[in-house]
Scaffold this motif. Structure first.
Motif, PDB file in Angstrom:
ATOM      1  N   ASP A 118       0.841  -1.193   0.000  1.00 19.70           N
ATOM      2  CA  ASP A 118       0.000   0.000   0.000  1.00 19.70           C
ATOM      3  C   ASP A 118       0.882   1.250   0.000  1.00 19.70           C
ATOM      4  O   ASP A 118       1.942   1.270   0.632  1.00 19.70           O
ATOM      5  CB  ASP A 118      -0.903   0.021   1.230  1.00 19.70           C
ATOM      6  CG  ASP A 118      -1.960  -1.072   1.189  1.00 19.70           C
ATOM      7  OD1 ASP A 118      -2.369  -1.474   0.088  1.00 19.70           O
ATOM      8  OD2 ASP A 118      -2.361  -1.528   2.277  1.00 19.70           O
ATOM      9  N   PRO A 119       0.465   2.318  -0.693  1.00 23.57           N
ATOM     10  CA  PRO A 119       1.269   3.540  -0.766  1.00 23.57           C
ATOM     11  C   PRO A 119       1.678   4.098   0.597  1.00 23.57           C
ATOM     12  O   PRO A 119       2.811   4.552   0.771  1.00 23.57           O
ATOM     13  CB  PRO A 119       0.369   4.522  -1.529  1.00 23.57           C
ATOM     14  CG  PRO A 119      -0.523   3.655  -2.349  1.00 23.57           C
ATOM     15  CD  PRO A 119      -0.750   2.417  -1.518  1.00 23.57           C
ATOM     16  N   GLU A 120       0.784   4.043   1.565  1.00 21.04           N
ATOM     17  CA  GLU A 120       1.127   4.570   2.895  1.00 21.04           C
ATOM     18  C   GLU A 120       2.249   3.756   3.535  1.00 21.04           C
ATOM     19  O   GLU A 120       3.125   4.296   4.208  1.00 21.04           O
ATOM     20  CB  GLU A 120      -0.109   4.562   3.820  1.00 21.04           C
ATOM     21  CG  GLU A 120      -1.297   5.336   3.315  1.00 21.04           C
ATOM     22  CD  GLU A 120      -2.133   4.551   2.274  1.00 21.04           C
ATOM     23  OE1 GLU A 120      -2.157   3.300   2.283  1.00 21.04           O
ATOM     24  OE2 GLU A 120      -2.742   5.217   1.421  1.00 21.04           O
ATOM     25  N   VAL A 121       2.198   2.447   3.340  1.00 18.20           N
ATOM     26  CA  VAL A 121       3.223   1.553   3.887  1.00 18.20           C
ATOM     27  C   VAL A 121       4.565   1.842   3.223  1.00 18.20           C
ATOM     28  O   VAL A 121       5.596   1.972   3.898  1.00 18.20           O
ATOM     29  CB  VAL A 121       2.818   0.069   3.692  1.00 18.20           C
ATOM     30  CG1 VAL A 121       3.951  -0.872   4.070  1.00 18.20           C
ATOM     31  CG2 VAL A 121       1.549  -0.245   4.491  1.00 18.20           C
ATOM     32  N   ARG A 122       4.563   1.976   1.900  1.00 15.32           N
ATOM     33  CA  ARG A 122       5.808   2.262   1.171  1.00 15.32           C
ATOM     34  C   ARG A 122       6.412   3.583   1.622  1.00 15.32           C
ATOM     35  O   ARG A 122       7.626   3.680   1.865  1.00 15.32           O
ATOM     36  CB  ARG A 122       5.547   2.286  -0.341  1.00 15.32           C
ATOM     37  CG  ARG A 122       5.160   0.950  -0.907  1.00 15.32           C
ATOM     38  CD  ARG A 122       5.195   0.933  -2.436  1.00 15.32           C
ATOM     39  NE  ARG A 122       4.724   2.124  -3.081  1.00 15.32           N
ATOM     40  CZ  ARG A 122       3.544   2.256  -3.696  1.00 15.32           C
ATOM     41  NH1 ARG A 122       2.695   1.241  -3.710  1.00 15.32           N
ATOM     42  NH2 ARG A 122       3.208   3.378  -4.287  1.00 15.32           N
ATOM     43  N   THR A 123       5.580   4.612   1.719  1.00 12.69           N
ATOM     44  CA  THR A 123       6.074   5.931   2.115  1.00 12.69           C
ATOM     45  C   THR A 123       6.708   5.875   3.499  1.00 12.69           C
ATOM     46  O   THR A 123       7.790   6.426   3.718  1.00 12.69           O
ATOM     47  CB  THR A 123       4.934   6.966   2.072  1.00 12.69           C
ATOM     48  OG1 THR A 123       4.464   7.053   0.723  1.00 12.69           O
ATOM     49  CG2 THR A 123       5.409   8.331   2.528  1.00 12.69           C
ATOM     50  N   ALA A 124       6.065   5.197   4.437  1.00 13.46           N
ATOM     51  CA  ALA A 124       6.620   5.082   5.796  1.00 13.46           C
ATOM     52  C   ALA A 124       7.951   4.352   5.785  1.00 13.46           C
ATOM     53  O   ALA A 124       8.891   4.748   6.477  1.00 13.46           O
ATOM     54  CB  ALA A 124       5.619   4.365   6.705  1.00 13.46           C
ATOM     55  N   ARG A 125       8.068   3.313   4.982  1.00 12.01           N
ATOM     56  CA  ARG A 125       9.327   2.552   4.909  1.00 12.01           C
ATOM     57  C   ARG A 125      10.453   3.399   4.321  1.00 12.01           C
ATOM     58  O   ARG A 125      11.576   3.381   4.808  1.00 12.01           O
ATOM     59  CB  ARG A 125       9.133   1.288   4.075  1.00 12.01           C
ATOM     60  CG  ARG A 125       8.288   0.233   4.752  1.00 12.01           C
ATOM     61  CD  ARG A 125       8.044  -0.930   3.821  1.00 12.01           C
ATOM     62  NE  ARG A 125       7.195  -1.936   4.447  1.00 12.01           N
ATOM     63  CZ  ARG A 125       6.560  -2.877   3.770  1.00 12.01           C
ATOM     64  NH1 ARG A 125       6.663  -2.949   2.446  1.00 12.01           N
ATOM     65  NH2 ARG A 125       5.816  -3.753   4.406  1.00 12.01           N
ATOM     66  N   VAL A 126      10.143   4.133   3.263  1.00  7.01           N
ATOM     67  CA  VAL A 126      11.174   4.967   2.629  1.00  7.01           C
ATOM     68  C   VAL A 126      11.627   6.059   3.590  1.00  7.01           C
ATOM     69  O   VAL A 126      12.826   6.326   3.720  1.00  7.01           O
ATOM     70  CB  VAL A 126      10.657   5.557   1.291  1.00  7.01           C
ATOM     71  CG1 VAL A 126      11.612   6.599   0.749  1.00  7.01           C
ATOM     72  CG2 VAL A 126      10.458   4.439   0.268  1.00  7.01           C
ATOM     73  N   ARG A 127      10.697   6.662   4.265  1.00  3.55           N
ATOM     74  CA  ARG A 127      11.067   7.702   5.236  1.00  3.55           C
ATOM     75  C   ARG A 127      11.913   7.125   6.364  1.00  3.55           C
ATOM     76  O   ARG A 127      12.840   7.772   6.842  1.00  3.55           O
ATOM     77  CB  ARG A 127       9.822   8.374   5.800  1.00  3.55           C
ATOM     78  CG  ARG A 127       9.210   9.338   4.821  1.00  3.55           C
ATOM     79  CD  ARG A 127       8.141  10.185   5.453  1.00  3.55           C
ATOM     80  NE  ARG A 127       7.655  11.146   4.474  1.00  3.55           N
ATOM     81  CZ  ARG A 127       6.383  11.424   4.270  1.00  3.55           C
ATOM     82  NH1 ARG A 127       5.448  10.844   4.990  1.00  3.55           N
ATOM     83  NH2 ARG A 127       6.041  12.302   3.356  1.00  3.55           N
ATOM     84  N   ALA A 128      11.612   5.919   6.800  1.00  2.00           N
ATOM     85  CA  ALA A 128      12.372   5.284   7.888  1.00  2.00           C
ATOM     86  C   ALA A 128      13.818   5.016   7.477  1.00  2.00           C
ATOM     87  O   ALA A 128      14.717   5.065   8.315  1.00  2.00           O
ATOM     88  CB  ALA A 128      11.700   3.979   8.308  1.00  2.00           C
ATOM     89  N   ARG A 129      14.039   4.771   6.187  1.00  3.00           N
ATOM     90  CA  ARG A 129      15.414   4.544   5.710  1.00  3.00           C
ATOM     91  C   ARG A 129      16.235   5.818   5.757  1.00  3.00           C
ATOM     92  O   ARG A 129      17.454   5.767   5.875  1.00  3.00           O
ATOM     93  CB  ARG A 129      15.410   4.002   4.273  1.00  3.00           C
ATOM     94  CG  ARG A 129      14.863   2.619   4.164  1.00  3.00           C
ATOM     95  CD  ARG A 129      15.120   2.003   2.815  1.00  3.00           C
ATOM     96  NE  ARG A 129      14.567   2.729   1.706  1.00  3.00           N
ATOM     97  CZ  ARG A 129      13.891   2.172   0.706  1.00  3.00           C
ATOM     98  NH1 ARG A 129      13.674   0.875   0.697  1.00  3.00           N
ATOM     99  NH2 ARG A 129      13.439   2.886  -0.284  1.00  3.00           N
TER     100      ARG A 129
END
Length: 183
Positions: A116-127
């Motif tokens: 899901d887009p929200e999940v992807r965005t959170a993962r990228v920000r966490a990196r």
């Protein structure tokens, strides 16, 4: 076998799990990418600066190359011999190189890993390494059509569930070569 999908979908995480489960199987080879960025805890790869990458590319060191997010990526030419020897080569690639890969390796199995887009965005920000990508997930990029993939894995839920799906696909490909798959 090519694994593709947007940033933050969890491709490297799932490939890492598959490598742990199947990495000792001589029928499988997990290709290492060369990237013009330092390795991190989220992505283990070989690193070259842009000049060295360009020299290696012009010398024919890579079987496939592409650019994404302002970086250069390549897969070493050694994968060609592994494919010729009948191994399953598993590689994390950009959707932009899939057509070229299908031309060079006609028996390619493409897996789309998405979330899901929200999940992807959170993962990228966490990196913390792709802040621009986190704020514009998918902007200006053509999504990979799931219809062009042999397998689609949704990695929005648990890593265990998505990793099990990837391992099932790999085991099915191994079975086509003959023999059992032991995970």
């Amino acid at each position: 076998m090519l694994v593709a999908g947007p940033s933050g979908a969890g491709k490297d995480t799932l490939l890492g799990r598959a490598r742990l489960a199947l990495g000792n199987d001589p029928r499988c080879h997990f290709a290492r990418r060369t990237v013009t960025r330092a390795s991190s805890q989220w992505e283990d790869h070989d690193t070259l600066d842009e000049t060295a990458f360009a020299l290696a590319k012009s010398a024919g060191q890579f079987s496939l190359t592409w650019t994404a997010h302002g970086l250069c990526y390549g897969l070493d030419r050694a994968i060609e011999q592994r494919v010729a020897d009948g191994q399953i080569v598993i590689a994390n690639v950009s959707r932009a190189v899939i057509g070229q890969a299908r031309e060079r390796f006609p028996d390619v199995h493409v897996i789309l890993i998405d979330a899901d887009p929200e999940v992807r965005t959170a993962r990228v920000r966490a990196r913390g390494r792709e802040p621009a990508a986190a704020s514009r997930q998918g902007e200006g990029r053509t999504a990979l059509d799931p219809g062009l993939c042999e397998t689609v894995i949704d990695n929005s839920g648990t890593v265990d569930a998505a990793a099990a799906q990837l391992e099932q696909v790999l085991c099915a490909l191994i079975a086509r070569l003959g023999g059992d798959c032991k995970t």
